[in-house]
Design a protein around this motif. Structure first.
Motif, short mmCIF file in Angstrom:
data_model
loop_
_atom_site.label_atom_id
_atom_site.label_comp_id
_atom_site.label_asym_id
_atom_site.label_seq_id
_atom_site.Cartn_x
_atom_site.Cartn_y
_atom_site.Cartn_z
N ALA A 291 0.84 -1.21 0.00
CA ALA A 291 0.00 0.00 0.00
C ALA A 291 0.87 1.26 0.00
O ALA A 291 0.60 2.23 -0.72
N GLN A 292 1.94 1.24 0.78
CA GLN A 292 2.82 2.41 0.84
C GLN A 292 3.48 2.66 -0.51
O GLN A 292 3.66 3.80 -0.94
N ILE A 293 3.83 1.58 -1.17
CA ILE A 293 4.47 1.75 -2.46
C ILE A 293 3.49 2.30 -3.48
O ILE A 293 3.81 3.21 -4.24
N LEU A 294 2.28 1.79 -3.46
CA LEU A 294 1.24 2.32 -4.33
C LEU A 294 1.09 3.82 -4.11
O LEU A 294 1.00 4.62 -5.06
N ALA A 295 1.05 4.21 -2.84
CA ALA A 295 0.89 5.63 -2.53
C ALA A 295 2.05 6.44 -3.09
O ALA A 295 1.87 7.53 -3.64
N LYS A 296 3.27 5.90 -2.97
CA LYS A 296 4.43 6.64 -3.48
C LYS A 296 4.39 6.76 -4.99
O LYS A 296 4.85 7.76 -5.56
N ILE A 297 3.87 5.74 -5.65
CA ILE A 297 3.75 5.82 -7.11
C ILE A 297 2.82 6.98 -7.48
O ILE A 297 3.14 7.84 -8.31
N GLU A 298 1.66 7.01 -6.81
CA GLU A 298 0.68 8.06 -7.13
C GLU A 298 1.25 9.44 -6.81
O GLU A 298 1.07 10.39 -7.58
N GLU A 299 1.95 9.51 -5.69
CA GLU A 299 2.59 10.76 -5.29
C GLU A 299 3.57 11.24 -6.37
O GLU A 299 3.58 12.41 -6.77
N ALA A 300 4.39 10.30 -6.85
CA ALA A 300 5.38 10.67 -7.87
C ALA A 300 4.69 11.19 -9.12
O ALA A 300 5.11 12.19 -9.72
#
Lengths: 406, 406
Positions: free
Chosen positions: B121-130
């Motif tokens: 989930a954290q990685i998904l969030a970082k992708i969207e953030e980027a």
DNA sequence: GGGTATTATTTTGAAATCGAAATTACTGTC
DNA sequence: GACAGTAATTTCGATTTCAAAATAATACCC
């Protein structure tokens, strides 16, 4: 004014050829099934089928009693009298040839023994001899010749480039020579690849898009099918896994039994071909005899041949069995490496060793499974096509390239 | 009443897309050149080019002064304002993202550090953030997103199936998630394969039909291009050479220097990933320090990271150099095996190790050449595309799949 | 400065292939 | 035994793509 230089299916010889291929591969298809298979509109499939029927290459068969509703399909089968094709396959020791009818059924086969001392010229003569024998007293026309050649070939110029195990075998213009002699198109392919084609079209690879065929004879090579097509590589040298540097089980290294299955050794520069081919087994057997190893092979007069070793293994001789198992473990390692790199659906072993069945395949499977859990989706099987595998594949090569003249 | 469900080039998204691809890959082509490249009639190429020009995706450029006779060609280039595409690439430790314009020029890039403890989930969030960061304050529309994902993916459902190095990373519906969030088509590809695409389209693989790209990061994997297409395998798991069982040079096994270059050891079940990846180097460095090995790494506080080791090697530290060379020899063996099986034109190494250049490549080449004389035709090089290699490849993935609406 | 060779593009009519709508040949049902 | 239901095949334009010829735009040569 027909033209047809290009077609929608550009990657394909011609739509006619593709249709014939499908019908041969899966006899008794209807126009609609063909259309679905080849992703054509039914109307298009109809046009081409009619053309082929009129030209005498396909026959409409009686629609046998069916249970389902709707208009019954008209099944199509290749007309066996459409023409004959010849396939030749050889390596250092054996030459197999076959002639098939238009529906791909073998009509006759010929085997010749080659000697390691045979020159390129002698082998060429034997090829021509084999073809002559098969076509004698049969007037139906030969439409093409396919040859499975050991070693490197150039499929563009149809030249056999090089092979280690026959002396003087380099840049042999096989295509030109046979073409001139028999007056028909000649198609060359490396023989492990033509075996793979045989498997793809009517063997264990039927219906698969990704598989690897590993041939163990004098040398070891792999025929790789990717997405339904043969892998050739940049210089048509793909599949030479005989040159792989591999680990060596103790039995094959110095004859001592291993403490564990997984106990292997590393010898600088040990090649798969020198470790796990038929000639490697013969050499290991001979070393065993020199060591006064207790085995039924001691009764054989002269040096034991591969047939002696395989027969002994078949009869339960424990030394012969240990050799087969050790070689099996090496090929288990090969299967693991191949699987991780290609992720094929199946790995098919071909050759006398594989013909032993589970005696050979069990250690292969066991080792592959031990090394990789990814092996779950992978089937490891042996070729069921028999000795003429490569020859039939070579004939099919010609058959499938051929297309009706317009 | 346009229809176009099928087309002559069935294996291809659409002719328009193919044309755009060619123009992007080799800017400034003329209609005739495009026709030749794609094996179309000049008239056909003309029709499609006109359509793309009218739709605003291609621009006709001034015909610059030429020397040859004949009517000068009208060069075509992609219209940079045709739209933007986003590419994301990540593995256990790093996330790289880029946004490119319609002509494939990177406009902006973003790097984020991932921790091994990050959840899916954290990685998904970082992708969207980027992605948000890159598209902020820029109103030109985004037309597609490509993601290079570590581990196994299912390109049909666009689900990330599994990856060892991120916990909870299995069956992540990455495609659906990003598609819902950004409202554009999303394309997934395994990240070593998207690197291979980047090499194919604008790196060391440009113009080649057969090459292999080997990525060395936390894991080791290969992206294989066969006949100009990516190899996926039966379950899209091709290229996992990190699972290969490989020999181990003494330096990496127990730290003793080898007597000869060819002196390697066999350890039951040693995996390439555990022997010759970045994490393997860190582990070997740590073992060296515990052995009180004399090295500049002893001055580093805490356990030495891969960056420390590579920097030390770069500065001539003999211990660090011996590690790099040992790993290089293992990859020389890998190159040999890959070469014999695929016969590629080129093997391209990517990742921080490869970025060292000849420090790493020399032992690779030397070993490969030692093991196989077939290596004569084979070029072994490193990727010149830099850190954003995978991200650019992922963007190109989306770019190349995209086609104009009708 | 006008002819000629040369290459790119467009025009033109035809072939290949398509999709949708008939048509055909069955099975099963009342 | 007529009639509905179903699946295969054919018919019938429409569309894509082609090949060849015509046209356009330049360089080069005299």
């Amino acid at each position: 004014m027909p033209r047809r230089i290009k077609s929608k299916h550009q990657h394909v010889a011609s739509l006619e050829a593709e249709l014939l291929r499908r019908v041969r591969a899966h006899g008794g298809l209807s126009r609609v099934q063909l259309a679905r298979d080849l992703k054509l509109a039914p109307s298009t499939a109809g046009i081409y089928v009619d053309r082929l029927v009129r030209a005498g290459f396909l026959i409409e068969t009686e629609n046998t009693g069916r249970e389902t509703a709707g208009r019954p399909p008209t099944s199509l089968v290749p007309n066996p009298d459409g023409g004959r094709f010849i396939g030749v396959d050889f390596e250092a020791r054996n030459l197999m040839a076959t002639v098939v009818d238009f529906s791909q059924k073998p009509l006759r086969q010929v085997h010749k023994t080659l000697r390691p001392t045979d020159s390129a010229a002698q082998i060429l003569a034997k090829i021509e001899e084999a073809i002559d024998e098969m076509t004698a007293r049969d007037s139906r026309p030969v439409l093409g010749i396919g040859v499975g050649v050991p070693g490197a070939i150039d499929p563009v110029t149809n030249v056999a480039v090089h092979y280690d195990f026959i002396k003087g075998w380099s840049d042999v213009p096989l295509g030109a020579r046979l073409g001139a002699r028999f007056g028909v198109p000649v198609f060359l392919e490396n023989n492990i690849r033509s075996m793979a084609l045989a498997e793809l079209w009517f063997g264990a690879g039927r219906g698969l898009r990704n598989f690897v065929c590993i041939g163990i004879r004098s040398g070891i090579a792999a025929g790789v099918v990717v997405n339904g097509h043969l892998l050739h590589g940049a210089q048509h040298r793909a599949g030479e896994i005989g040159h792989w540097v591999c680990p060596v089980p103790p039995e094959l290294a110095d004859g001592t039994p291993p403490r564990r299955n997984s106990e292997w050794r590393w010898q600088a520069g040990a090649r798969l071909e020198q470790v796990a081919s038929l000639s490697a087994i013969e050499a290991a057997a001979q070393r065993g005899l020199e060591r006064k190893q207790e085995t039924a092979l001691a009764d054989v007069k002269g040096e034991p041949t591969i047939d002696d070793v395989l027969a002994a293994a078949h009869n339960g001789d424990s030394f012969a069995l240990s050799l087969v198992r050790a070689v099996g473990r090496v090929h288990g390692w090969v299967a693991h490496q191949v699987n991780e790199l290609f992720n094929p659906e199946k790995i098919i072993f071909a050759g006398p060793l594989a013909d032993l069945g589970d005696l050979f395949l069990a250690p292969v499977r066991e080792t592959a499974r031990e090394l990789g859990d990814a092996g779950r989706d992978l089937a490891i099987v042996n070729s069921k096509l028999g000795q003429y595998n490569g020859a039939v594949g070579a004939a099919a090569l010609a058959l499938h390239q051929w297309k009706p003249k317009r």
